[in-house]
Design an enzyme around this catalytic site. Structure first.
Site, PDB file in Angstrom:
ATOM      1  N   ARG A  57      28.990  -3.839 -43.814  1.00 50.22           N
ATOM      2  CA  ARG A  57      28.525  -3.129 -42.191  1.00 50.22           C
ATOM      3  C   ARG A  57      28.311  -4.460 -41.213  1.00 50.22           C
ATOM      4  O   ARG A  57      28.635  -4.399 -40.059  1.00 50.22           O
ATOM      5  CB  ARG A  57      27.207  -2.392 -42.028  1.00 50.22           C
ATOM      6  CG  ARG A  57      27.325  -1.162 -42.799  1.00 50.22           C
ATOM      7  CD  ARG A  57      26.214  -0.283 -42.445  1.00 50.22           C
ATOM      8  NE  ARG A  57      26.124   0.884 -43.087  1.00 50.22           N
ATOM      9  CZ  ARG A  57      25.356   1.942 -42.909  1.00 50.22           C
ATOM     10  NH1 ARG A  57      24.097   1.668 -42.267  1.00 50.22           N
ATOM     11  NH2 ARG A  57      25.397   3.078 -43.695  1.00 50.22           N
ATOM     12  N   ASP A 158      16.466   7.165 -30.386  1.00 51.85           N
ATOM     13  CA  ASP A 158      16.687   6.416 -31.576  1.00 51.85           C
ATOM     14  C   ASP A 158      16.703   4.953 -31.323  1.00 51.85           C
ATOM     15  O   ASP A 158      17.152   4.648 -30.208  1.00 51.85           O
ATOM     16  CB  ASP A 158      18.249   6.918 -31.997  1.00 51.85           C
ATOM     17  CG  ASP A 158      18.466   6.708 -33.304  1.00 51.85           C
ATOM     18  OD1 ASP A 158      18.615   7.882 -34.282  1.00 51.85           O
ATOM     19  OD2 ASP A 158      18.888   5.614 -33.792  1.00 51.85           O
TER      20      ASP A 158
END
Length: 288
Positions: A57, A158
């Site tokens: 990632r 979020d």
């Protein structure tokens, strides 16, 4: 990226008996520091076995900056505590697993809870991800309250700003949407044509009920105001340690109406973490 690259082998890559070469250098110290930084920034606890996930990632961020060593990337981050790159770092290490009407047993419970409310209903979805959950909540408001739903609101937050950008667009693969009941698909989605074929967009009557905001549950101030009829905090607490979980639950309580409901994920149990809530049903809590 230059042709001359250093090679680094993660010990976990030998598990299958095959050596996998990597073009970026991730040392044990780098991995330990990454785990520490994401915990400080977002409260996320990364287990030892997440090393491969971290590599894959964050590799994009290193390549974006033409770097070959995680050490250099981390030094850059820590020298600029207010840099925009921190957002990219956090986004990269945030997991977004979601679906429309996921853990479906919660939505009839919510509908029952709000059906006879005299005034507007407000719901906080504290882990909005790419939007499937808050839009499912908005659909439930419309199905349950009819025209009165227009006065209600879903606040969707979020920490992952990339996920929130996708959520605001409200566009999803038709293949994903077709898993829903056909009546819901017809009522709440617009099927794409031409270049948008194979996609579906959330209809305005749904999206107008949802407000998306960036929010870090570890931040000292939250840009949300109660009181809420319901708070959805599903499948996010599993990424925090118990101390962090307890602090977050303590902050939820005063933002909820006395009879408000707190919804947890299927693998989460708040009863042993905080005395602010008591179990009402399957992963559903009320204020104690």
């Amino acid at each position: 990226m230059t042709e001359q690259r250093e090679r680094s082998i993660d010990a976990s890559q030998w598990a299958s008996g095959n050596q996998i070469e990597r073009d970026l250098v991730l040392t044990d110290a780098d991995f330990a520091r990454i785990r520490e930084l994401i915990y400080q920034r977002a409260g996320i606890v990364l287990a030892e076995h997440k090393r491969e996930m971290v590599y894959s990632r964050l590799a994009k961020r290193l390549r974006h900056h033409n770097m070959t060593r995680f050490t250099d990337y981390l030094v850059r981050l820590e020298r600029q505590p207010e840099a925009k790159e921190w957002e990219a770092f956090t986004n990269a290490l945030t997991t977004n697993l979601t679906a429309f009407f996921r853990e479906a047993h919660h939505f009839p419970l919510l509908a029952e809870h709000i059906r006879n409310k005299p005034g507007p209903v407000t719901i906080w979805c504290s882990a909005a991800s790419t939007g499937e959950e808050p839009y499912s909540l908005a659909m439930t408001l419309l199905e349950t309250l009819g025209p009165k739903a227009a006065q209600s609101k879903v606040i969707a937050t979020d920490i992952d700003t990339d996920a929130l950008s996708k959520a605001r667009m409200g566009i999803y693969p038709l293949e994903q949407v077709r898993k829903l009941d056909e009546a819901r698909v017809k009522r709440f989605f617009q099927k794409g044509t031409g270049q948008q074929q194979g996609l579906a967009r959330i209809r305005p009557e749904v999206s107008e009920l949802v407000e998306f905001l960036p929010l870090n549950l570890l931040a000292p101030q939250w840009p949300v105001k109660g009181p809420f009829d319901a708070v959805f905090c599903r499948n996010i607490m599993i990424y925090f340690d118990k101390e962090t979980q307890a602090k977050i639950l303590k902050r939820f309580a005063p933002l909820m109406k006395p009879e408000g409901l707190l919804f947890a994920g299927h693998s989460e149990n708040f009863s042993y973490i905080s005395d602010a809530f008591k179990l009402r049903g399957q992963t559903v809590y009320t204020r104690a």
